[in-house]
Design an enzyme around this catalytic site. Structure first.
Site, PDB file in Angstrom:
ATOM      1  N   HIS A  32     -10.165   0.775  -2.755  1.00  0.00           N
ATOM      2  CA  HIS A  32      -8.465   0.102  -2.439  1.00  0.00           C
ATOM      3  C   HIS A  32      -8.146  -1.092  -1.733  1.00  0.00           C
ATOM      4  O   HIS A  32      -7.369  -2.360  -2.572  1.00  0.00           O
ATOM      5  CB  HIS A  32      -7.199   1.017  -2.887  1.00  0.00           C
ATOM      6  CG  HIS A  32      -6.035   0.064  -3.509  1.00  0.00           C
ATOM      7  ND1 HIS A  32      -5.926   0.065  -4.810  1.00  0.00           N
ATOM      8  CD2 HIS A  32      -4.927  -0.420  -3.038  1.00  0.00           C
ATOM      9  CE1 HIS A  32      -4.428  -0.662  -5.155  1.00  0.00           C
ATOM     10  NE2 HIS A  32      -3.671  -0.748  -4.013  1.00  0.00           N
ATOM     11  N   HIS A  77      -1.173  -0.962  -9.990  1.00  0.00           N
ATOM     12  CA  HIS A  77      -0.697   0.233  -9.833  1.00  0.00           C
ATOM     13  C   HIS A  77      -1.602   1.551 -11.670  1.00  0.00           C
ATOM     14  O   HIS A  77       0.074   2.026 -11.842  1.00  0.00           O
ATOM     15  CB  HIS A  77       0.990   0.094 -10.242  1.00  0.00           C
ATOM     16  CG  HIS A  77       1.719   0.119  -8.685  1.00  0.00           C
ATOM     17  ND1 HIS A  77       2.145   0.312  -8.529  1.00  0.00           N
ATOM     18  CD2 HIS A  77       0.634  -0.256  -7.745  1.00  0.00           C
ATOM     19  CE1 HIS A  77       2.574   0.927  -7.195  1.00  0.00           C
ATOM     20  NE2 HIS A  77       1.650   0.875  -6.614  1.00  0.00           N
TER      21      HIS A  77
END
Length: 706
Positions: A32, A77
């Protein structure tokens, strides 16, 4: 971390890492945060142009003239939103806004891209969608920032999961951008909310298959604190030497990346940080992803200004450390050194290279016949993909700030800029096409956003990408990713539209398997005039720019009839550029133009009729006499536009198209009680009132009642 990474860390340190060091590196070396699987590939996408400003900021920056700049960024998200759709989506908005603020610009708009399971049959997917929409609406509305559009899609590959993409646009003066710099002796400070246990390990959570229900990885939103943080930053920006959002990885990533990019060292004290929970240990503090926090570097004078502004707006601030010239990230906890790492080591994870293997495509030469087109059209209108999205975007305030001149609903949204120019924005994705062919599907997403911007009369000037895939450890998934990168690189290179930022999100999968390839492409366009063409009216001639081919693979039509097969659309770049320029010229003369995309020509024309309460008569034979009528209606071929031309502008329009050697087809006219499609001697007619009721009510009913 992988075994090879743990070995590399130990060899680089010459010792075992401390628990805090391991926490820092695990966060920064997560997929990430580090892009360890993708960064060598995404470097291939062109990112240079005369109007692109390359600054060390969390957002892309372009010059829009007269001393003004636009900043833009896109994030997601996904994992948090799949667990807590309200909190995950809300904090996604907060994070993207801080990326814009970190450049020293004020956010002026938000867009969102949402993908869920089939809400027509999956009540959990409907719950996820409803929660995400509420979260986005809550945060943006509290901040006073308009949500001007986006895109939404549904597919069974997202069952039990959610893709929540959030993009933001900022605007400001070029001479007020925050230029990152630091000198030994400068102060390192945190501005914003307290640090807590929420979001601890969030970046690692987002870098693996979602097989946990650990809600501690989901952050807690506080838009009112963010509003105050934003006002502090914009008040003191001349006195900030560097600024970074505390997002994924928390302080671990912000400190190491700042130190590495500025070629300095940083000494930080975890016991100087204002906390929500005083029992937190240094490992938790350093990787907490609590929201509404910014990391800043200031000198003595800047610290005084920041402290005064924080007092005025009642925003907490802590001096947590200082800058030195060692190149090291040193972390203290109650005077004990708990981490001592080279910032360069932490900020630059090993590149991980995965195997590639072409994915199996369901393409075939066959498209099933359609005996009765009208029931299929009604069914398509009732699908969540084609139904009216007004129920969703009506929950957003899209006019606050008084910049919005074209609202969400049709093609691109448009914002008025202070220098008299106009910014058109569009976000597009099409996972079905990308599953069939990730190269042409991704290029098609890029072109669709460009087409939407073009319909507003603007010229595309910049692109941001968000590349969302399953685990790169699967060779077919990683091949799909590299094919998407290849498509973006080639289309950007030939069109001259630079990539000014983006995001790669991998490991989007559940125990059911990976999602379909889901790149989302945001395009920004500029126009000198706010084009407001008259809507379709009686006797307007309907033209189609571009050619229609037998390309129903991955279409809404095939999804409705539950069929996998057919050829998916292919994109020719020269054809795309020619048709786009012709469409932009017509839009510049205030001719109404609508992009032809999901659902093909049938859905494009029907939507124009339903939006503007008018009927039409279409002769499908004028489009193609070599493919069947249903294929003509449902094909999702690229590079096409539906044009409504008043009679007094018809000759000029045709001259423009002939002059640019752009293929076009005169297929009918507006003005009828029904929506009618004819082919040879047969006419298919839709009842407008019935169609409108299905189209306008289906999505709301699915979300509220399942």
């Amino acid at each position: 971390m992988f075994d090879v990474e743990i070995k590399y860390l130990r060899e680089s340190l010459g010792r075992e890492p401390t628990p805090t060091e391991e926490a820092i590196v695990s966060a920064e070396w997560s997929e990430h945060c580090s892009y360890k699987s993708s960064r060598m590939h995404i470097k291939k996408i062109p990112n240079k142009a005369p109007h692109v400003i390359h600054e060390d900021t969390d957002s892309g920056v372009i010059d829009v003239g007269d001393g003004y700049v636009i900043t833009a960024h896109i994030e997601s998200h996904n994992h948090p939103s799949a667990l807590d759709p309200f909190g995950g989506a809300a904090t996604g908005v907060g994070g993207i806004l801080r990326d814009i603020i970190s450049a020293g610009t004020r956010p002026i708009a938000v867009l969102d891209g949402l993908h869920f399971g089939d809400i027509s049959t999956d009540t959990h997917a409907a719950w996820l969608l409803g929660g995400a929409v509420r979260g986005i609406s809550h945060y943006g509305n509290c901040m006073g920032i308009p949500n001007i559009g986006g895109e939404i899609g549904f597919d069974e590959s997202y069952t039990g999961y959610a893709l929540v993409d959030v993009a933001a646009i900022g605007f400001g003066r070029r001479d007020r951008l925050i230029h990152s710099r630091a000198d030994p002796g400068d102060h390192v400070i945190i501005i914003g909310g307290p640090t807590g246990r929420d979001g601890v390990g969030g970046s690692q959570f987002a870098s693996a298959q979602m097989d946990t229900q650990d809600r501690s990885a989901v952050q807690i939103p506080d838009p009112f604190m963010e509003k105050m943080v934003m006002e502090v930053i914009l008040n003191v920006r001349p006195h900030l030497k560097a600024l970074k959002d505390l997002g994924g990885g928390g302080l671990a990533c912000a400190l190491s990346e700042t130190a590495d990019s500025l070629k300095v060292g940083i000494e930080a004290h975890t016991d100087h940080i204002h906390l929500r929970d005083d029992t937190m240990g240094p490992d938790e503090i350093i990787i907490s992803e609590s929201q509404e926090r910014m990391l800043a570097i200031v000198d003595d004078a800047g610290l005084a200004y920041v402290s005064q502004a924080c007092s005025k707006f009642r925003v907490p601030v802590s001096v947590i450390g200082s800058v030195n010239d060692t190149g090291m990230l040193t972390v203290y906890h109650h005077d004990d050194v708990v981490a001592s790492l080279s910032a360069n080591l932490v900020a630059n994870a090993l590149f991980i290279e995965w195997m590639e293997e072409p994915a199996t495509s369901p393409e075939s030469a066959h498209t099933p016949p359609c005996d009765n087109i009208i029931p299929v059209l009604y069914d398509m209108l009732s699908t969540p993909d084609c139904a009216d999205k007004r129920y969703i975007y009506s929950q957003y305030d899209h006019e606050v700030g008084i910049r919005t001149t074209k609202r969400p609903g049709m093609d691109a949204s448009v914002l008025r800029l202070d220098n008299g120019r106009y910014l058109a924005v569009s976000l597009s994705s099409n996972p079905r096409h990308c599953m069939y062919n990730p190269y042409h599907g991704t290029m098609g997403c890029f072109e669709e956003s460009c087409r939407n911007v073009t319909c507003a009369g603007a010229r595309p000037v910049a692109m941001l990408d968000h590349l969302q895939f399953g685990s790169p450890e699967y060779p077919d998934v990683f091949w799909s990713f590299t094919e998407s990168v290849r498509a973006l690189s080639e289309y950007a290179r030939y069109t001259g539209i630079p990539c000014i930022g983006g995001k790669v999100s991998l490991y989007n999968e559940t125990d059911r398997g990976p999602i379909k390839p889901s790149p989302a492409i945001l395009v920004l366009g500029l126009a000198d005039t706010n084009h407001r063409p008259p809507p379709p009216a009686n006797n307007d001639t309907i033209l189609v720019i571009g050619d229609t081919h037998n390309e129903c693979g991955g279409s809404i039509y095939h999804d409705v009839i539950r069929y996998e097969g057919g050829y998916s659309p292919r994109l020719g770049i020269r054809t795309s550029m020619r048709n786009m320029e012709a469409a932009r010229m017509l839009a510049g003369h205030d001719i109404f133009i609508h992009d032809c995309a999901r659902g093909g020509l049938g859905m494009a024309v029907i939507r124009m009729c339903l939006e503007h309460d008018i009927g039409c008569r279409i002769d499908l034979k004028q489009i193609s006499d070599t493919i069947p009528s249903h294929t003509t209606l449902f094909s999702e071929s690229y590079s096409r536009y539906v044009v409504s031309v008043p009679q007094d502008k018809l000759n000029h329009t045709l001259d423009t198209l002939r002059g640019t050697e752009t293929p076009y087809h005169m297929i009918g006219s507006f003005g009828s009680d029904t929506i009618a499609f004819s082919y040879n001697d047969y006419t298919y007619e839709m009842d407008r009132q019935k169609a409108y009721k299905i189209w306008s009510e289906s999505l709301e009913s699915m979300i509220l009642h399942g």
